[in-house]
Write an enzyme that holds these catalytic residues in place. Structure first.
Site, short mmCIF file in Angstrom:
data_model
loop_
_atom_site.label_atom_id
_atom_site.label_comp_id
_atom_site.label_asym_id
_atom_site.label_seq_id
_atom_site.Cartn_x
_atom_site.Cartn_y
_atom_site.Cartn_z
N GLU A 202 -0.02 45.92 23.24
CA GLU A 202 0.78 46.94 22.55
C GLU A 202 0.26 47.21 21.14
O GLU A 202 1.02 47.53 20.24
CB GLU A 202 2.24 46.50 22.50
CG GLU A 202 2.86 46.34 23.88
CD GLU A 202 4.29 45.84 23.85
OE1 GLU A 202 4.87 45.70 22.75
OE2 GLU A 202 4.84 45.60 24.93
N CYS A 203 -1.04 47.12 20.97
CA CYS A 203 -1.68 47.26 19.65
C CYS A 203 -2.38 48.61 19.55
O CYS A 203 -2.79 49.18 20.55
CB CYS A 203 -2.70 46.12 19.49
SG CYS A 203 -3.68 46.16 17.99
N GLY A 204 -2.54 49.09 18.34
CA GLY A 204 -3.29 50.32 18.13
C GLY A 204 -4.74 50.20 18.58
O GLY A 204 -5.39 51.20 18.88
#
Length: 168
Positions: free
Chosen positions: A42-44
């Site tokens: 769920e990271c950029g």
């Protein structure tokens, strides 16, 4: 440090489990460069999975990418092992090995990351894991070459020229 275990001198003597719970078999890395990356769903930077898969396929004969899920940065890897595997396979076609979810810094730092981040173990340099998708490049003999922060894309010339460099 996890269980106050002694850190092996040789990278391939460090025990870490796969995402499925069996002990990771380092023998699949021997004779290849290895790119170890702490990952998060769920990271950029999660879209880097796509490029990691690409270089994993392109350099399959000389490189092994190993993803190491970590939930220490912004709680961006909250899922279970099954959820992580499913996410990576469905969204990015990931076929490279993924390990168990571990701590890459702090009091419960996994021995793998103690080795990667401390010169007294890796013999090359100290580093701190700053965020998800930090990359550590290991040579064909299990020695640290260098590390790259998250902003350095897997397909960056900085990384690729070291992957393409003939073994020492």
């Amino acid at each position: 440090m996890k269980d106050n275990k002694e850190i092996p001198e040789y990278l391939y003597d460090i025990e870490i489990n796969t995402l499925q719970g069996s002990i990771f078999d380092w023998s699949i890395c021997k004779g290849k460069k290895v790119l170890i990356v702490n990952t998060a769903s769920e990271c950029g930077f999660t879209k880097q999975y796509k490029d990691l898969q690409k270089i994993s396929e392109k350099y399959a004969d000389s490189l092994l990418v190993v993803g190491v899920p970590c939930n220490q940065f912004g709680q961006q890897e909250p899922g279970s092992s099954d959820q992580i595997q499913s996410f990576c396979s469905l969204n990015f076609g990931v076929t490279f090995p993924l390990t168990e979810k571990v701590d890459v810094k702090g009091p419960n730092q996994h021995p793998l990351y103690a080795w990667l981040t401390q010169k007294k173990y890796n013999g090359v340099k100290n580093s701190t894991v700053k965020w998800n998708f930090q990359k550590y490049l290991i040579d064909e003999n299990g020695k640290l070459i260098d590390y790259y922060y998250s902003i350095t894309k897997p397909g960056s010339s900085k990384i690729l020229k070291k992957i393409e460099k003939a073994p020492a």
